[in-house]
Design a protein around this motif. Structure first.
Motif, short mmCIF file in Angstrom:
data_model
loop_
_atom_site.label_atom_id
_atom_site.label_comp_id
_atom_site.label_asym_id
_atom_site.label_seq_id
_atom_site.Cartn_x
_atom_site.Cartn_y
_atom_site.Cartn_z
N GLY A 70 0.80 -1.22 0.00
CA GLY A 70 0.00 0.00 0.00
C GLY A 70 0.83 1.27 0.00
N ILE A 71 2.08 1.16 -0.44
CA ILE A 71 3.00 2.31 -0.48
C ILE A 71 3.14 2.78 -1.92
N ASP A 72 3.02 4.07 -2.16
CA ASP A 72 3.18 4.64 -3.49
C ASP A 72 4.67 4.64 -3.86
N PRO A 73 5.06 3.89 -4.90
CA PRO A 73 6.49 3.85 -5.29
C PRO A 73 7.05 5.20 -5.68
N MET A 74 6.19 6.13 -6.07
CA MET A 74 6.67 7.46 -6.42
C MET A 74 7.18 8.23 -5.21
N ASN A 75 6.89 7.73 -4.02
CA ASN A 75 7.39 8.35 -2.80
C ASN A 75 8.68 7.69 -2.29
N LYS A 76 9.18 6.71 -3.05
CA LYS A 76 10.39 6.00 -2.66
C LYS A 76 11.43 6.10 -3.77
N THR A 77 12.70 5.93 -3.40
CA THR A 77 13.80 6.04 -4.36
C THR A 77 14.37 4.67 -4.68
N LEU A 78 14.52 4.38 -5.96
CA LEU A 78 15.27 3.22 -6.42
C LEU A 78 16.65 3.72 -6.84
N LEU A 79 17.67 3.35 -6.08
CA LEU A 79 19.03 3.81 -6.34
C LEU A 79 19.80 2.69 -7.04
N PHE A 80 20.28 2.96 -8.25
CA PHE A 80 21.00 1.98 -9.04
C PHE A 80 22.49 2.28 -8.98
N SER A 81 23.31 1.22 -8.76
CA SER A 81 24.75 1.47 -8.58
C SER A 81 25.62 0.35 -9.14
N ASP A 82 25.08 -0.46 -10.04
CA ASP A 82 25.83 -1.63 -10.51
C ASP A 82 26.40 -1.41 -11.90
N SER A 83 27.71 -1.13 -11.98
CA SER A 83 28.44 -1.08 -13.26
C SER A 83 27.74 -0.21 -14.30
N LEU A 84 27.41 1.00 -13.91
CA LEU A 84 26.64 1.88 -14.79
C LEU A 84 27.53 2.75 -15.66
N ASP A 85 27.05 3.03 -16.87
CA ASP A 85 27.53 4.15 -17.67
C ASP A 85 26.34 5.05 -17.95
N PHE A 86 26.55 6.16 -18.64
CA PHE A 86 25.45 7.11 -18.82
C PHE A 86 24.34 6.55 -19.71
N GLU A 87 24.72 5.79 -20.72
CA GLU A 87 23.71 5.22 -21.61
C GLU A 87 22.80 4.25 -20.87
N LYS A 88 23.41 3.39 -20.06
CA LYS A 88 22.63 2.42 -19.30
C LYS A 88 21.74 3.12 -18.28
N ALA A 89 22.29 4.12 -17.59
CA ALA A 89 21.51 4.85 -16.59
C ALA A 89 20.34 5.58 -17.23
N ALA A 90 20.58 6.19 -18.39
CA ALA A 90 19.51 6.91 -19.08
C ALA A 90 18.39 5.96 -19.50
N GLY A 91 18.75 4.77 -19.91
CA GLY A 91 17.74 3.79 -20.28
C GLY A 91 16.89 3.36 -19.10
N ILE A 92 17.55 3.18 -17.95
CA ILE A 92 16.81 2.83 -16.73
C ILE A 92 15.89 3.96 -16.32
N ALA A 93 16.41 5.20 -16.38
CA ALA A 93 15.61 6.37 -16.00
C ALA A 93 14.37 6.49 -16.87
N ALA A 94 14.53 6.26 -18.17
CA ALA A 94 13.40 6.35 -19.09
C ALA A 94 12.36 5.28 -18.78
N HIS A 95 12.83 4.07 -18.47
CA HIS A 95 11.91 2.97 -18.21
C HIS A 95 11.03 3.25 -16.99
N PHE A 96 11.62 3.83 -15.94
CA PHE A 96 10.88 4.01 -14.69
C PHE A 96 10.25 5.39 -14.54
N GLN A 97 10.31 6.19 -15.59
CA GLN A 97 9.69 7.52 -15.52
C GLN A 97 8.20 7.37 -15.22
N GLY A 98 7.74 8.06 -14.18
CA GLY A 98 6.34 8.00 -13.80
C GLY A 98 5.99 6.79 -12.95
#
Length: 405
Positions: free
Chosen positions: A310-338
């Motif tokens: 019953g928790i709104d995920p928009m009120n929580k942070t998903l922090l990603f830190s595994d072997s990222l580059d900017f392209e990969k991070a941007a793709g993740i950000a786009a997927h979880f937008q909203g």
């Protein structure tokens, strides 16, 4: 090399202070052993490199906190005066290190002593090993030029919105090319900290390196690491290790309440973590950190878990830190937008991107209070334990719990 690689005891990741305060208050008698491992199969440390690593560690052990540094720590809202007073007296001990050449890569390092001490050695040791290797194995000036060229391109990629990351921070101290290189990177991206260019869709929050956060007036970032779950959950011989996350989360809340709350999920698998990350903890913690396995699958799993409580995920942070580059991070950000708030901790790609491959080195807790401890992770290859029998026991304990609860 005639200079110090580590110049300040603040030159470590923030989560060492987060965990350090909780260790000081709740587990001051715990002892740990840490073991260095180089995962690169084609890397060899020469005897000359090993001697320089020893020299740099001796120099590191001469450092003490200054009053100015302690005052900076005191102004972090969740750090207490009692811990700051302890740090005023604290000093690294070279006697806690055993350094040799009897490893496949030519370098072996172990540290043993109180958890309070040995936890603090991990990050400076890795930074020293990394910088010594790259300065002595290659033409460092040439590497630094390639680093600067790539850094400039990275900055333009985010400033021009080629990659839209949203919120990100720099996590690269342990595997940085050099102190000089990390400082150049943090200074460069700090121009995005205030985000004066409103058209830019990437916001640089800060760095895990407390020294550089202080120097550039940006936010130090970091909460807990795998050692926290491993030692609080597996260091007490009476504990069932399948409940490691419960012990870790409970101790963290006792120390910090609703402050400083990003929970790490994959120490003994995320599925087992979710057994303990129920309504109270999911409400009190600000979010969760991803460090292994498919980030999209993990993120979707966390969103569904929050929704089931019953928790709104928009009120929580998903922090990603595994072997990222900017392209990969941007793709993740786009997927979880909203769908949820996302943020990124990006390490090696920012702090050690050059014309040569980076090192994959780690230093992990292998014993706590004389007992084996293990990190399993959500994928093979990221775990570490000296005793296969203990890993088998831990896996069987987790399986029994998953099958019967």
């Amino acid at each position: 090399m005639l200079f110090r690689i580590i110049t300040s005891l603040l030159e470590t990741d923030l989560y060492k202070f987060s965990m350090g305060q909780a260790i000081y208050h709740q587990y001051p008698s715990y002892t740990t052993t840490w073991t260095f491992k180089c995962r690169n199969k084609d890397v060899h440390f020469t005897p000359e490199m090993v001697e320089e690593i020893k020299r740099q560690l001796r120099l590191y052990c001469e450092l003490r906190f200054t009053e100015e540094e302690l005052e900076y720590l005191r102004n972090i809202k969740w750090i207490q005066n009692s811990y700051v007073d302890f740090l005023r007296l604290w000093q690294p001990r070279y006697e806690d290190f055993v350094i040799g050449t009897d490893a496949e890569c030519g370098l072996s390092i172990e540290t043993s002593g109180t958890w309070l001490n040995t936890s603090m050695y991990e990050i400076p040791t890795l930074a020293i090993v990394n910088e010594v290797y790259f300065r002595m194995q290659y033409d460092y000036d040439d590497l630094l030029e390639s680093f600067k060229e790539r850094l400039e391109k990275k900055y333009e990629d985010v400033r021009s919105n080629r990659f839209c990351l949203g919120t990100f921070s720099e996590f690269g101290l342990r595997r940085r090319l050099s102190r000089e290189a990390q400082e150049l990177a943090v200074e460069k991206f700090s121009h995005l900290h205030d985000n004066e260019d409103k058209s830019c869709k990437s916001f640089f929050v800060g760095t895990s390196n407390v020294y550089l956060a202080k120097k550039f007036g940006i936010t130090p970032v970091g909460t807990m690491a795998h050692e926290w779950i491993m030692c609080t959950g597996q260091g007490n011989h009476k504990h069932n290790p399948a409940y490691s996350n419960w012990y870790a989360l409970d101790s963290w809340i006792k120390e910090y309440g609703v402050l400083n709350g990003i929970a790490l999920t994959d120490t003994i698998t995320t599925d087992c973590f979710l057994k303990d990350f129920q309504l109270t903890y999911a409400t009190l913690f600000n979010g969760v950190r991803h460090d292994s396995a498919d980030p999209i699958e993990w993120g979707e799993k966390m969103i569904e878990h929050y929704k089931s409580l019953g928790i709104d995920p928009m009120n929580k942070t998903l922090l990603f830190s595994d072997s990222l580059d900017f392209e990969k991070a941007a793709g993740i950000a786009a997927h979880f937008q909203g769908k949820a708030k996302v943020a990124f901790g990006i390490g090696t790609y920012i702090a050690n991107d050059t014309k040569v491959p980076s090192l994959n080195i780690v230093m992990k807790t292998t014993f706590c209070n004389g007992q084996d401890v293990a990190k399993l992770s959500d994928v093979d290859g990221k775990g570490m334990c000296k005793n296969p029998e203990y890993v088998d026991y831990l896996k069987r304990s987790i399986k029994w719990r998953m099958d019967h609860e």
